[in-house]
Design an enzyme around this catalytic site. Structure first.
Site, mmCIF file in Angstrom:
data_model
loop_
_atom_site.group_PDB
_atom_site.id
_atom_site.type_symbol
_atom_site.label_atom_id
_atom_site.label_comp_id
_atom_site.label_asym_id
_atom_site.label_seq_id
_atom_site.Cartn_x
_atom_site.Cartn_y
_atom_site.Cartn_z
ATOM 1 C CE LYS A 129 75.725 58.816 65.750
ATOM 2 N NZ LYS A 129 76.784 58.181 66.548
ATOM 3 C CB THR A 130 73.004 52.692 63.103
ATOM 4 O OG1 THR A 130 74.013 53.644 62.788
ATOM 5 C CG2 THR A 130 72.488 52.045 61.852
ATOM 6 C CG ASP A 157 75.608 57.253 59.983
ATOM 7 O OD1 ASP A 157 75.541 58.034 60.948
ATOM 8 O OD2 ASP A 157 76.344 56.240 59.979
ATOM 9 C CB THR A 183 80.057 62.450 65.069
ATOM 10 O OG1 THR A 183 80.428 62.922 63.764
ATOM 11 C CG2 THR A 183 79.893 60.954 65.006
ATOM 12 N NE ARG A 197 80.331 50.484 65.319
ATOM 13 C CZ ARG A 197 79.987 51.712 64.985
ATOM 14 N NH1 ARG A 197 80.804 52.706 65.195
ATOM 15 N NH2 ARG A 197 78.821 51.935 64.438
HETATM 16 P P1 ADP Z 1 76.334 54.496 65.829
HETATM 17 O O1 ADP Z 1 75.270 54.472 64.761
HETATM 18 O O2 ADP Z 1 76.047 55.511 66.890
HETATM 19 O O3 ADP Z 1 77.718 54.625 65.277
HETATM 20 P P2 ADP Z 1 75.517 51.725 66.223
HETATM 21 O O4 ADP Z 1 74.052 51.868 66.432
HETATM 22 O O5 ADP Z 1 75.984 51.257 64.894
HETATM 23 O O6 ADP Z 1 76.280 53.098 66.599
HETATM 24 O O7 ADP Z 1 76.062 50.762 67.401
HETATM 25 C C1 ADP Z 1 77.212 49.964 67.234
HETATM 26 C C2 ADP Z 1 77.022 48.625 67.894
HETATM 27 O O8 ADP Z 1 77.051 48.813 69.306
HETATM 28 C C3 ADP Z 1 75.691 47.944 67.589
HETATM 29 O O9 ADP Z 1 75.807 47.034 66.533
HETATM 30 C C4 ADP Z 1 75.346 47.221 68.861
HETATM 31 O O10 ADP Z 1 75.888 45.922 68.836
HETATM 32 C C5 ADP Z 1 76.057 47.998 69.936
HETATM 33 N N1 ADP Z 1 75.160 48.892 70.693
HETATM 34 C C6 ADP Z 1 75.008 50.214 70.515
HETATM 35 N N2 ADP Z 1 74.160 50.729 71.428
HETATM 36 C C7 ADP Z 1 73.778 49.705 72.205
HETATM 37 C C8 ADP Z 1 72.924 49.596 73.351
HETATM 38 N N3 ADP Z 1 72.317 50.674 73.878
HETATM 39 N N4 ADP Z 1 72.747 48.379 73.908
HETATM 40 C C9 ADP Z 1 73.369 47.293 73.391
HETATM 41 N N5 ADP Z 1 74.214 47.327 72.338
HETATM 42 C C10 ADP Z 1 74.424 48.507 71.747
#
Ligand code: ADP
Length: 336
Positions: free
Chosen positions: A67-68, A112, A161, A220
């Site tokens: 998401k981030t 977030d 979430t 992640r």
């Molecule tokens: P969330 O905000 O949903 O908790 P993040 O955007 O922080 O997740 O993602 C965590 C890590 O996972 C990122 O730093 C990246 O390295 C990896 N990641 C997430 N989604 C992807 C994707 N679609 N393709 C490649 N790497 C991804």
């Protein structure tokens, strides 16, 4: 640092730096979630053509699904700045006001855990989302006055979430809501391949498959596991991630072939042994396992449900036949 559950670390540490290094910087490297990417690109392009800021967007999905990363890509696609904060970080309306008044025109505000915004801050956000205005209450009691402030136009990208915990009024102020799905194993493999290239690690194809299978369909977690296995390869092997190294590393980390950790198993075993397979309510399960309800809801349960090990019934969660079998136990007759 726990690696089995995809939780975000709270302080900046090596894992955060790793996240930043591996975070895709363009759409091509953002693997999977194809429908979502296309929809977002259309929304952004249409807003650009109309010379407007894109509508506010709500992203929901498990921790670590991207998401981030998406919020960064959206900012990049629009060609604007991004300001990052979180629901619990904004304790008072004044915190929100400070952030909003300092935004640059047309930028992205990423919030977030938006489901954890305090009520009063949330209410203050409504007019900002609708009309780019803030109504601040100055003073107290009969002398209190309301001051209206204009804020720069912005696009709010909220991440959660827990879609169900977002209030109706907040939800209705987003122009579009998108869910991020768990990833396919093949997509996780692509992510792992890219990460190993960036980190300069030599990996066997089979080993990538093994790590992908244990990564709970979550990028992640896949990246964190890759790093842990790399440590093993360095200390116990010759640097290369082979199938043998990846299997022994995962075994040492007590992660089974489906990515279940000792904690997942504890939850499953509690449902099976303490509650005769269920149904059991969330509160009861949380106190029986000494886990927080939020952790069960956000971390353990979605994956156990995705594997088909736990099913939700109107009276609570039940362990399925697959769960009994995975733990090497005999399932009761007439279990679904
Ligand atoms: P969330 O905000 O949903 O908790 P993040 O955007 O922080 O997740 O993602 C965590 C890590 O996972 C990122 O730093 C990246 O390295 C990896 N990641 C997430 N989604 C992807 C994707 N679609 N393709 C490649 N790497 C991804």
């Amino acid at each position: 640092m726990s690696i089995g559950n995809g939780e975000k670390p709270s302080k900046i540490n090596n894992e955060d730096i790793l996240d930043l290094t591996l975070r895709p910087k363009d759409w091509n490297n953002y693997i999977g979630q194809e429908a979502l990417k296309q929809n977002l690109k259309v929304i952004i392009e249409a807003a650009k053509q109309r010379k407007e800021v894109p509508e506010h967007l709500l992203l929901y999905g498990n921790p670590g699904l991207g998401k981030t990363t998406l919020a960064h890509l959206i900012a990049q696609e629009i060609g604007t700045d991004i300001r990052i904060t979180s629901g619990p970080a904004m304790e008072k309306a004044g915190d929100l006001a400070a952030i909003l008044t300092n935004l640059t025109e047309g930028s992205i505000l990423f919030v977030d855990e938006i489901h954890r915004l305090p009520r009063l801050v949330e209410e203050c956000l409504y007019p900002a989302m609708e009309d780019f205005k803030l109504n601040l209450v100055l003073g107290r009691g009969p002398m209190a006055r309301i001051m209206e402030l204009n804020v720069p136009r912005f696009t709010l990208v909220g991440a959660t979430t827990r879609l169900a915990s977002i209030s109706g009024p907040l939800r209705s102020r987003f122009g579009a809501t998108f869910g991020l799905n768990f990833y396919e194993t093949e997509d996780i493999k692509k992510i792992l391949k890219r990460s190993s290239q960036i980190l300069g690690i030599e990996t066997e194809e089979e080993a990538l498959h093994t790590i992908a299978k244990t990564s709970r369909f979550t990028p992640r977690i896949a990246n964190h596991l890759l790093k842990r296995v790399r440590d093993f390869a360095q200390v116990r092997g010759e640097g290369k991630i082979t199938q043998g190294i990846s299997k022994s590393a995962l075994a040492a980390l007590e992660i089974d072939e489906l990515g279940l950790t000792a904690n997942d198993k504890r939850i499953l075993e509690a449902v099976i042994h303490k509650f005769a397979g269920g149904p059991v309510g969330l509160k009861t399960l949380a106190s029986a396992t000494a886990e927080e309800e939020d952790t069960i809801l956000d971390i353990y349960e979605p994956y156990l449900m995705r594997l088909g090990f736990i099913a939700l019934t109107p009276r609570g969660r039940v362990a399925t036949r697959l769960a009994f079998e995975h733990l090497g136990m005999k399932a009761p007759k007439n279990l679904f």
